[in-house]
Design an enzyme around this catalytic site. Structure first.
Site, PDB file in Angstrom:
ATOM      1  CG  ASP A 159      29.314  47.895  22.169  1.00  9.99           C
ATOM      2  OD1 ASP A 159      28.336  47.125  22.094  1.00  9.99           O
ATOM      3  OD2 ASP A 159      29.763  48.331  23.249  1.00  9.99           O
ATOM      4  CE1 TYR A 219      19.924  45.216  32.446  1.00  9.37           C
ATOM      5  CE2 TYR A 219      19.593  43.081  31.419  1.00  9.37           C
ATOM      6  CZ  TYR A 219      19.074  44.230  31.973  1.00  9.37           C
ATOM      7  OH  TYR A 219      17.714  44.409  32.052  1.00  9.37           O
ATOM      8  CG  HIS A 261      29.104  44.977  24.869  1.00  9.23           C
ATOM      9  ND1 HIS A 261      28.927  46.337  25.034  1.00  9.23           N
ATOM     10  CD2 HIS A 261      28.714  44.407  26.046  1.00  9.23           C
ATOM     11  CE1 HIS A 261      28.443  46.581  26.245  1.00  9.23           C
ATOM     12  NE2 HIS A 261      28.322  45.435  26.880  1.00  9.23           N
ATOM     13  CB  SER A 321      28.441  46.467  29.889  1.00 10.07           C
ATOM     14  OG  SER A 321      27.205  46.350  29.226  1.00 10.07           O
TER      15      SER A 321
END
Length: 327
Positions: free
Chosen positions: A279, A92, A308, A186
């Site tokens: 995470d 992202y 993460h 992700s």
């Protein structure tokens, strides 16, 4: 932070309720048909990045709507014969970044294609692709962009771009189209799950495997009730302003077309997943929600004390080993 989600034995059994639209498959068939109506027009232009042992290329191809999507292609300079390839999708806020960030896989003998992300690139890696489809009220980044309609939702364009990226790579003369692996972490993991579900029948040869690390956009209805970190906080903020329950449900109903749990149920190629139990961005239970819904052969790597970023460089070594085992 401490482990906040379900204990590992419960995670391994966790299978969320699926909110799957009745026209899910028809929606994606229509989307891919609209995308395929535009000539792919992939162009690979060699650029000098200073790597004497690698060929580096700037790539442009037509994604959703015929919009130009950029990417990087790197491959070993002196390798003989059509090469196995890995297609990577980005997390992202990022984009294809700089060529120097992507030398590991071509150093291991793979052609490596890194797809740029339309409209992103102000977070952690630069992007060079605009998004002509931007429109409508949204909060912050991209999660709520066009969220009140699946036809106008941001990820409709991105997931279609991802399928076209595989097609572009398979058409490269240095690549063996029968030995392509797709990958991402992700947000990139969400895109990889989508590509695993949507590429069969839409590209010349179905990819042989998929790498899915800590995927975003999975079991979203649960995720927004577990964490208040970005990007899910963007959706929470949007829901907090749009307090009409019907409007809130319309947003969730849009996301159902893009939720990794529903897409995973359509993925049949061998898959390598990773989850990090600390995470706080993509909750472990939502990762397992996608994993346990995945229809194909699969393995999960668990990082009990990582966040993460999961396994970092150690995970890259696992990517290489997994891709080699399939190609």
């Amino acid at each position: 932070m401490p482990q906040y989600d379900l204990p590992l034995p419960e995670l391994e059994r966790y299978r969320p309720e699926r909110h799957e639209p009745a026209d899910f498959d028809a929606f994606w068939s229509r989307t891919l048909a609209e995308t395929a109506a535009h000539p792919l027009a992939a162009v690979f232009t060699e650029v000098d990045a200073g790597f004497t042992e690698l060929v580096t290329e700037d790539v442009v191809f037509a994604g959703f709507g015929g919009h130009p999507i950029r990417g990087w292609m790197l491959r070993p300079r002196h390798a003989e014969g059509p090469l196995p390839a890995v297609v990577t999708y980005i997390g992202y806020g990022g984009g294809r970044g700089h060529l120097a960030e992507w030398t590991a896989l071509p150093s291991a003998g793979f052609a490596h294609f890194v797809m740029d992300l339309r409209g992103q690139g102000a977070g952690h890696r630069r992007a060079d692709t605009v998004d002509p489809g931007v429109g409508g009220p949204h909060f912050g980044g991209f999660l709520t962009l066009g969220i009140e309609s699946p036809e106008g939702y941001y990820y409709r364009r991105v997931f279609a771009d991802a399928v076209r990226a595989v097609e572009a790579v398979q058409g490269h003369p240095a690549v063996d189209p029968a030995r392509v692996v797709i990958s991402g972490g992700s947000q990139g993991g969400a895109i990889a799950l989508a590509a695993a579900a949507l590429t069969p029948g839409a590209v010349p040869v179905t990819p042989v495997g998929v790498i899915v690390d800590v995927p975003f956009l999975s079991d979203v209805r649960r995720a927004v009730r577990l964490v208040d970190t970005a990007p899910y906080s963007e959706l929470v903020s949007w829901l907090g302003v749009q307090i009409d329950p019907e409007r809130q449900e319309r947003a969730f109903s849009t996301i159902d077309y893009f939720d990794g749990v529903n897409l995973a149920a359509r993925g049949t190629m061998p898959a390598s997943f990773a989850v990090a139990l600390l995470d706080d961005i993509c909750p472990p239970s939502t990762v397992y929600g996608a994993y346990n819904s995945y229809a194909g052969e699969k393995t999960m790597t668990v990082y009990p004390f990582n966040g993460h970023a999961n396994g970092g460089a150690a995970r890259i070594a696992e990517h290489i080993a997994f891709a080699r085992s399939l190609t």
